[in-house]
Design an enzyme around this catalytic site. Sequence first.
Site, PDB file in Angstrom:
ATOM      1  N   GLU A  25       7.629  -4.028   9.568  1.00 32.52           N
ATOM      2  CA  GLU A  25       7.919  -2.900   8.681  1.00 32.52           C
ATOM      3  C   GLU A  25       9.018  -2.043   9.299  1.00 32.52           C
ATOM      4  OE1 GLU A  25       4.493  -0.608   7.435  1.00 32.52           O
ATOM      5  OE2 GLU A  25       5.723   0.573   6.042  1.00 32.52           O
ATOM      6  N   ASN A 172       3.038  -2.304  -2.881  1.00 30.29           N
ATOM      7  CA  ASN A 172       2.147  -2.182  -1.716  1.00 30.29           C
ATOM      8  C   ASN A 172       1.301  -0.927  -1.864  1.00 30.29           C
ATOM      9  OD1 ASN A 172       1.378  -2.426   1.305  1.00 30.29           O
ATOM     10  ND2 ASN A 172       2.239  -0.365   1.165  1.00 30.29           N
ATOM     11  N   GLU A 173       0.026  -1.046  -1.642  1.00 30.75           N
ATOM     12  CA  GLU A 173      -0.885   0.109  -1.685  1.00 30.75           C
ATOM     13  C   GLU A 173      -0.548   1.026  -2.855  1.00 30.75           C
ATOM     14  OE1 GLU A 173      -1.491   1.952   2.178  1.00 30.75           O
ATOM     15  OE2 GLU A 173      -2.381   0.110   2.948  1.00 30.75           O
ATOM     16  N   TYR A 245      -8.096  -1.621   8.147  1.00 26.95           N
ATOM     17  CA  TYR A 245      -7.797  -1.331   9.551  1.00 26.95           C
ATOM     18  C   TYR A 245      -9.070  -0.947  10.285  1.00 26.95           C
ATOM     19  CZ  TYR A 245      -2.778  -1.273   8.595  1.00 26.95           C
ATOM     20  OH  TYR A 245      -1.500  -1.635   8.267  1.00 26.95           O
ATOM     21  N   GLU A 302      -2.653  -6.621   5.654  1.00 28.48           N
ATOM     22  CA  GLU A 302      -2.599  -5.592   6.702  1.00 28.48           C
ATOM     23  C   GLU A 302      -3.974  -5.505   7.331  1.00 28.48           C
ATOM     24  OE1 GLU A 302      -0.702  -1.799   5.891  1.00 28.48           O
ATOM     25  OE2 GLU A 302       0.722  -2.777   4.540  1.00 28.48           O
ATOM     26  N   GLN A 351       1.422  -4.213  13.337  1.00 28.74           N
ATOM     27  CA  GLN A 351       2.685  -4.833  12.940  1.00 28.74           C
ATOM     28  C   GLN A 351       3.200  -5.628  14.129  1.00 28.74           C
ATOM     29  OE1 GLN A 351       2.246  -1.487  12.071  1.00 28.74           O
ATOM     30  NE2 GLN A 351       2.684  -1.365   9.881  1.00 28.74           N
TER      31      GLN A 351
HETATM   32  O1  AHR Z   1       0.703  -0.075   8.745  1.00 29.54           O
HETATM   33  C1  AHR Z   1       1.022   1.236   8.477  1.00 29.54           C
HETATM   34  C2  AHR Z   1       0.809   1.569   7.012  1.00 29.54           C
HETATM   35  O2  AHR Z   1      -0.526   1.399   6.699  1.00 29.54           O
HETATM   36  C3  AHR Z   1       1.517   0.699   6.014  1.00 29.54           C
HETATM   37  O3  AHR Z   1       2.830   1.070   5.821  1.00 29.54           O
HETATM   38  C4  AHR Z   1       0.714   0.941   4.776  1.00 29.54           C
HETATM   39  O4  AHR Z   1       0.769  -0.135   3.874  1.00 29.54           O
HETATM   40  C5  AHR Z   1      -0.673   1.210   5.311  1.00 29.54           C
HETATM   41  O5  AHR Z   1      -1.199   2.354   4.773  1.00 29.54           O
END
Ligand code: AHR
Length: 499
Positions: A25, A172-173, A245, A302, A351
């Site tokens: 990213e 995305n999101e 995450y 992600e 990332q």
């Molecule tokens: O990985 C950081 C961010 O986390 C990404 O840009 C986004 O898609 C997510 O919220």
Amino acid sequence: MYKLYVNPNVKKGHINKELYGNFSEHLGRCIYEGLYVGENSDIPNVNGMRTDVVEALKEMKLPVLRWPGGCFADEYHWKDGIGPKETRKKMINTHWGGVVEDNSFGTHEFMELCRQIGCETYINGNVGSGTVQEMSEWVEYMTFKGVSPMADLRKKNGHEEPWTVDYFGVGNENWGCGGNMRPEYYGDLYRRYQTYIRNYGAVKPVKKIACGANAGDFHWTEKVLETCFDHSSGCLMDGLSLHYYTIPNGRWEVKGSSTDFDEKSWYQTLSRTLYMETLIKGHGAIMDKYDPDKKIGMMIDEWGTWYDVEPGTNPGFLYQQSTMRDALVAGINLNLFNKHCDRVKMANIAQLVNVLQSVILTEGPKMVKTPTYHVFNMYKFHQEGELLDSHIDTELIGVEDDFKVPNLTESVSVAADGKIHVTLTNLSCSEDYDIEGFFAETDIKSVKADILTEEMHAHNTFDAPETVKTASFAGIKATGNKLSFKMPKCSVMHIEVTV
Ligand code: AHR
């Protein structure tokens, strides 16, 4: 004694190499410095791409790379990143640190990076602030061979032949940074935008990925599928994403340090990592209602740990260290993805370099491979393998009732050459375990293993880059159809069995 059972006669699904994917990213020092230093840099490079990083990624067999975001994707306008570099528009990267993005790394550079690594391409388009025409033209620019305004522009910019776009993400999101949309609204937009992602006679059709849920938002999955799934004409998508995450204490405001943590935080982190299985099953059950044949892949594009940034670094750059705790998080997740390979068709850790759970960290000309890198490198043998039926006995361990975890996780596959690969994680930070592995109706000819193990806080720095590295593991014995070994605390292991 903990027993591991493997049945080489029962194959349970194909492990796509894409489960071992990564994500790049325009965030902090991921692209600039981490991957791309420019042709005039003193750091050794080929066409601007760092040679040390590219070589390391080739070694771990990086199969697919997602780009340009993340949240950055929905404010990225691809035409700003093509043509002569001196005339490319500069913009403010509002999401990530408010720094100036000079667009010197754009479509041509991403494709060149993937060419050097030898990986597939996953481009994420802009729905949040981009038009249908813009997205459609990007696909035309990249993939059309014939005569057209966009193909001609690509040729004018120095690339005669079209590239292969393996995957294309439609936003995305979009429930958050990608436009704060409701799922029904996004679902309708998805239907419209994806219509114009044409397959211009490419050998390999572009696979379309719809924006999926944030962690446990099952409502999003249900509504997007209800809106987009077309029972009469078939599915409009090849994949539906999922983002999750691991945040050690589950609180965004104070996530916790990457290197300074106690046993309680160790088990909380691993327990929260295991929640991934609940998510795969929960979203998978909804997907099964619409798509019982599992044609739509769950793309976990992600995932990884997210800590407080390293002290003294730009809070918008999300730079964090990676310890043995991250190695366990990676090992646990990759075992889960293997085990659910019937539905999970791609996964991209976030990332690649210098950001969240990165496999590589750089500082000027220096580069370190993180413990997470070593796990990917050990697990690479599962890529394109067949998942085998397996099970391991476990007990629950941990220091708090709410965050108990099984002491061991595993997955097993057989490769095209007939070799069997077992990967194991020992989640205990204090106990070694004796393990016996039984291979049904199979005589073991030979076995070899390697291991990643260190004290839980151990990590690699630019001054001590090899504190954590894989070592070959001699303490494993094969007799008949049985393996026996003691698995050290806080370790990740790869066993190769020849039968
Ligand atoms: O990985 C950081 C961010 O986390 C990404 O840009 C986004 O898609 C997510 O919220």
